[in-house]
Design an enzyme around this catalytic site. Structure first.
Site, PDB file in Angstrom:
ATOM      1  NE  ARG A 187      -0.587  -0.017   4.985  1.00  0.00           N
ATOM      2  CZ  ARG A 187      -0.942   0.607   6.098  1.00  0.00           C
ATOM      3  NH1 ARG A 187      -1.948   1.467   6.082  1.00  0.00           N
ATOM      4  NH2 ARG A 187      -0.333   0.369   7.236  1.00  0.00           N
TER       5      ARG A 187
ATOM      6  CD  GLU B   8     -16.859   2.781   0.869  1.00  0.00           C
ATOM      7  OE1 GLU B   8     -16.127   2.920   1.856  1.00  0.00           O
ATOM      8  OE2 GLU B   8     -18.117   2.782   0.949  1.00  0.00           O
TER       9      GLU B   8
ATOM     10  CG  PHE C 297     -14.856  -0.690   2.521  1.00  0.00           C
ATOM     11  CD1 PHE C 297     -15.764  -1.537   3.152  1.00  0.00           C
ATOM     12  CD2 PHE C 297     -13.893  -0.069   3.296  1.00  0.00           C
ATOM     13  CE1 PHE C 297     -15.709  -1.750   4.514  1.00  0.00           C
ATOM     14  CE2 PHE C 297     -13.844  -0.270   4.677  1.00  0.00           C
ATOM     15  CZ  PHE C 297     -14.753  -1.111   5.287  1.00  0.00           C
TER      16      PHE C 297
ATOM     17  CG  HIS D 296      -5.962  -1.988   4.622  1.00  0.00           C
ATOM     18  ND1 HIS D 296      -5.409  -0.944   3.898  1.00  0.00           N
ATOM     19  CD2 HIS D 296      -5.689  -1.743   5.921  1.00  0.00           C
ATOM     20  CE1 HIS D 296      -4.812  -0.104   4.729  1.00  0.00           C
ATOM     21  NE2 HIS D 296      -4.956  -0.570   5.967  1.00  0.00           N
TER      22      HIS D 296
ATOM     23  CG  ASP E 143      -8.626  -3.067  10.733  1.00  0.00           C
ATOM     24  OD1 ASP E 143      -8.441  -2.616  11.880  1.00  0.00           O
ATOM     25  OD2 ASP E 143      -8.274  -2.476   9.707  1.00  0.00           O
TER      26      ASP E 143
ATOM     27  NE  ARG F 167      -3.041  -2.561   9.440  1.00  0.00           N
ATOM     28  CZ  ARG F 167      -3.747  -2.728  10.548  1.00  0.00           C
ATOM     29  NH1 ARG F 167      -4.672  -3.677  10.595  1.00  0.00           N
ATOM     30  NH2 ARG F 167      -3.556  -1.950  11.591  1.00  0.00           N
TER      31      ARG F 167
END
Length: 313
Positions: A10, A58, A83, A109, A117, A167
């Site tokens: 990322r 989104e 998303f 991610h 998460d 990530r």
């Protein structure tokens, strides 16, 4: 011996957007209230007038990106994979895929290595979702060098592209001075004769390390990095399968619909071969440190080594 450098892909994404932004005034970046996490904040700092924060919407972001593409811009819409591919699937399919617009989707991610998460944010289904959209290119780079090259290739390609980033910081295994990225072409990292290991993304380095463990046991594994899952390098996959006679696929994604399924689709039609798929087996993720989850879900080098040995026996 110096320690291997580790960089999250990322970060590679954010840094390359800035480089491309300097070269191309038509490049614009959209984000959905996650610029700090997706690393598009780096671009926002350099080019605030070309960064659009669409908020936690989104689907709307996909529509805005589509509109910009019709005006000659090259939009990179960014969010977590869950998303970008999940929540916005309908808009990506109908507003970007159907008219085959020049929109790039930077999905960060991805996979279980998102870590703490938890299951709601750990997208192990995105490759399958994006593979199904006609004309969508799907890229899953393995390290910093490959990720930067992939972002550049995505800009140069005319049409929709899904870019998958992680990530977790991962080892840099490619040499930037010699590495060449070719869209739709796999990379043979190690030649072998006993079994073919085909890996993508974070799992490429783990596959390379697993091959070293196998070599210590006298097993000569061929290791292939498939960074472009669609279009798949079928010629390379088939040639390697015909040489070794057995194939193992490794991915930080569900074994349903991802790299393993793409490889099986190609082989079943053109070169029937025994295949074992290593990935996330029809289950959700859970909260925990990313590196620990990689081990728990048996995607680390030691686990791959054991699974391949069992497969061969």
């Amino acid at each position: 011996m110096s320690e291997v450098k580790k960089i999250a892909t990322r970060d590679s994404y954010g840094n390359t957007l800035v480089e491309l932004g300097k070269e191309h005034e038509n490049l614009v970046v959209l984000d959905a209230d996650l610029a700090g996490a997706t690393k598009t904040a780096i671009f926002k700092k350099a080019f605030p007038e070309r960064h659009i924060d669409c908020g936690i919407a989104e689907g709307n972001m996909a529509g805005i990106a589509a509109g910009l593409a019709t005006c000659g811009k090259v939009p990179f819409m960014s969010s977590f994979a869950m998303f970008a591919a999940g929540r916005a699937f309908e808009q990506v399919r109908n507003s970007i895929g159907y008219p085959h617009l020049n929109v790039k989707i930077g999905a960060t991610h991805a996979g279980i290595s998102v870590g703490e998460d938890g299951a709601t944010h750990q997208c192990n289904e995105d490759i399958a979702l994006m593979r199904m959209i006609p004309g969508m290119v799907v890229i899953n780079p393995c390290d910093d060098v490959e990720a930067k090259a992939a972002v550049r290739a995505a800009y140069e390609y005319e049409g929709p592209v899904y870019l998958r980033f992680g990530r977790l910081a991962v080892p840099v295994i490619n040499d930037e001075a010699t590495y060449k990225f070719e869209l739709g072409k796999g990379v043979v990292l190690k030649e072998g004769k006993d079994v073919t290991i085909i890996a993508t993304g974070l799992c490429v380095n783990e596959a390379v390390e697993a091959a070293k463990l196998l070599a210590a046991d006298g097993i000569d594994a061929e290791v292939i990095n498939i960074h472009t899952i669609k279009p798949l390098d079928e010629d390379l996959v088939i040639a390697s399968a015909q040489k070794t006679g057995k194939v193992v696929t490794v991915e930080e994604h569900s074994v349903i619909g991802g790299l393993g399924s793409a490889v099986c689709d190609a082989l079943s039609e053109k070169a029937p071969t025994k295949v074992m798929k290593i990935g996330v087996y029809d289950r959700f993720g859970e909260s925990g440190p990313g590196a620990d989850l990689i081990k728990k879900y048996e995607l680390d080098a030691e686990s791959i080594y054991k699974k391949v040995k069992g497969f061969l026996s």
